[in-house]
Motif scaffolding. Sequence first.
Motif, PDB file in Angstrom:
ATOM      1  N   LYS A 178     -69.459 -58.335  -8.473  1.00 44.11           N
ATOM      2  CA  LYS A 178     -69.329 -56.886  -8.246  1.00 44.11           C
ATOM      3  C   LYS A 178     -68.067 -56.159  -9.079  1.00 44.11           C
ATOM      4  O   LYS A 178     -67.060 -56.398  -8.876  1.00 44.11           O
ATOM      5  CB  LYS A 178     -68.932 -56.669  -6.833  1.00 44.11           C
ATOM      6  N   LEU A 179     -68.709 -55.405 -10.020  1.00 42.40           N
ATOM      7  CA  LEU A 179     -67.931 -54.915 -10.974  1.00 42.40           C
ATOM      8  C   LEU A 179     -67.416 -53.483 -10.616  1.00 42.40           C
ATOM      9  O   LEU A 179     -68.545 -52.870 -10.314  1.00 42.40           O
ATOM     10  CB  LEU A 179     -68.500 -54.817 -12.525  1.00 42.40           C
ATOM     11  N   SER A 180     -66.326 -53.189 -10.918  1.00 42.60           N
ATOM     12  CA  SER A 180     -65.948 -51.648 -11.021  1.00 42.60           C
ATOM     13  C   SER A 180     -66.750 -50.680 -11.849  1.00 42.60           C
ATOM     14  O   SER A 180     -66.974 -49.627 -11.455  1.00 42.60           O
ATOM     15  CB  SER A 180     -64.555 -51.536 -11.039  1.00 42.60           C
ATOM     16  N   ASP A 220     -52.292 -45.575 -15.552  1.00 44.30           N
ATOM     17  CA  ASP A 220     -52.929 -44.563 -14.492  1.00 44.30           C
ATOM     18  C   ASP A 220     -53.941 -43.785 -15.362  1.00 44.30           C
ATOM     19  O   ASP A 220     -54.066 -42.525 -15.109  1.00 44.30           O
ATOM     20  CB  ASP A 220     -51.995 -43.644 -13.969  1.00 44.30           C
ATOM     21  N   GLN A 221     -54.718 -44.422 -16.171  1.00 48.95           N
ATOM     22  CA  GLN A 221     -55.839 -43.599 -17.147  1.00 48.95           C
ATOM     23  C   GLN A 221     -57.081 -43.600 -15.995  1.00 48.95           C
ATOM     24  O   GLN A 221     -57.547 -44.247 -15.638  1.00 48.95           O
ATOM     25  CB  GLN A 221     -56.120 -44.151 -18.287  1.00 48.95           C
ATOM     26  N   GLN A 249     -59.012 -56.413 -13.349  1.00 50.10           N
ATOM     27  CA  GLN A 249     -57.953 -57.195 -13.765  1.00 50.10           C
ATOM     28  C   GLN A 249     -57.271 -58.094 -12.240  1.00 50.10           C
ATOM     29  O   GLN A 249     -57.265 -57.474 -11.246  1.00 50.10           O
ATOM     30  CB  GLN A 249     -56.667 -56.450 -14.168  1.00 50.10           C
ATOM     31  N   PRO A 250     -57.169 -59.379 -12.590  1.00 39.63           N
ATOM     32  CA  PRO A 250     -56.346 -60.206 -11.312  1.00 39.63           C
ATOM     33  C   PRO A 250     -55.193 -59.450 -10.914  1.00 39.63           C
ATOM     34  O   PRO A 250     -54.741 -58.804 -11.443  1.00 39.63           O
ATOM     35  CB  PRO A 250     -56.275 -61.343 -12.112  1.00 39.63           C
ATOM     36  N   PRO A 259     -55.983 -52.221 -13.179  1.00 38.44           N
ATOM     37  CA  PRO A 259     -57.119 -51.437 -13.753  1.00 38.44           C
ATOM     38  C   PRO A 259     -56.775 -49.865 -13.848  1.00 38.44           C
ATOM     39  O   PRO A 259     -55.713 -49.451 -13.314  1.00 38.44           O
ATOM     40  CB  PRO A 259     -58.036 -51.363 -12.352  1.00 38.44           C
ATOM     41  N   GLY A 260     -57.220 -49.207 -14.843  1.00 37.16           N
ATOM     42  CA  GLY A 260     -56.637 -47.812 -15.342  1.00 37.16           C
ATOM     43  C   GLY A 260     -55.547 -48.087 -16.566  1.00 37.16           C
ATOM     44  O   GLY A 260     -55.107 -47.072 -17.084  1.00 37.16           O
TER      45      GLY A 260
END
Length: 351
Positions: free
Chosen positions: A26-28, A112-113, A195-196, A311-312
């Motif tokens: 399940k990928l973002s 925070d992109q 990301q972990p 993430p981001g």
Amino acid sequence: MAPSVAELTNNENETPTNTTFVGKPKLSYPFYFPYYDINEKFPPTQLFEHSDPGARADPAKPHLLTANTTAREISPYIGTEITGIQISQLSKEGLDELALFAAERKVLLFRDQDFKDIGPERQIEIARHFGPIQRHPTSGNVKGYPEFHVVYRDPEHDHFRDYRGRDRASGVSWHSDISYEKQPPSTTFFFILDQPGVGGDTLFLSQVEAYKRLSPEFQKRLEGLRAVHSAVEQAAFSERRGGPVRRVPVESEHPLVRQHPVTGEKALYVNQGFTRRIVGFKQEESDLILNFLFDHIAKGADFQIRATYAPGTVVVWDNRVTAHSATVDFENTILRHAVRLTPQAEVPIPA
């Protein structure tokens, strides 16, 4: 036609597929699932004229470091964390300033992109501001977008560990991306998708500071020397595992010490990943010097940083004056997914 936000992001019914991989992680952002086509072929890379955008930048960086921007240095020699700005909204002047800032600080971490605001077309448009984007000869890319180099690890797919060698005690492998190209990269973009929670960071080091730590006499001895950087082993690994080799692997000669075209800084330009031998030296002589330099940069903890991700995060670094290594410090039961865009720059300038 560019994919929509709905196509980029995950929902319960989406399963990334291609001709090589199976399974349903399940990928973002399943749009960026790695795609391999063993029949995909690229022509040889042609030489081109390059003018670094950092040379046009206002040194004060008013379009990048605004009143809303916070910049925190990670170490004195390398690394700055930046919040309060979206890369997707930078003007051409802001991108010029980004090139200069990346050259000065070596590595920039933009937090925070909003990836829903920066799809593949805009990502590629931004990267092309810095030079033609390298299309990787062996890695997974994005179907229809060969400019993307996909970094991916899940329980079924652990090619990095295979490439590094499963019998090694350490996963650290210092390199400068695709340094075997006749015109290696400069300002490089790395988009963190999944990301972990802990681990999966990247180690970076300043090749400028590594050079400065050498004695003046040894610096002079290295200047003028050239070394062979080779893609042959990378291509052979891909071929052995049934992966693509999209063009004939190249070998290029580059100076051991190169000079940045904008800042004028001198930097070592060697890496254990691709630098094979010093031109004109016997193998034992070459090994002695290169192994010393590899050991020197690997032990230079005071000019290294550990870049932590979420993430981001978008990481921007100047591949001309840095080296980096992944840290495989998380189990492959945990998903890690990122994509890289790698604009090429000038033929390396000898110091």
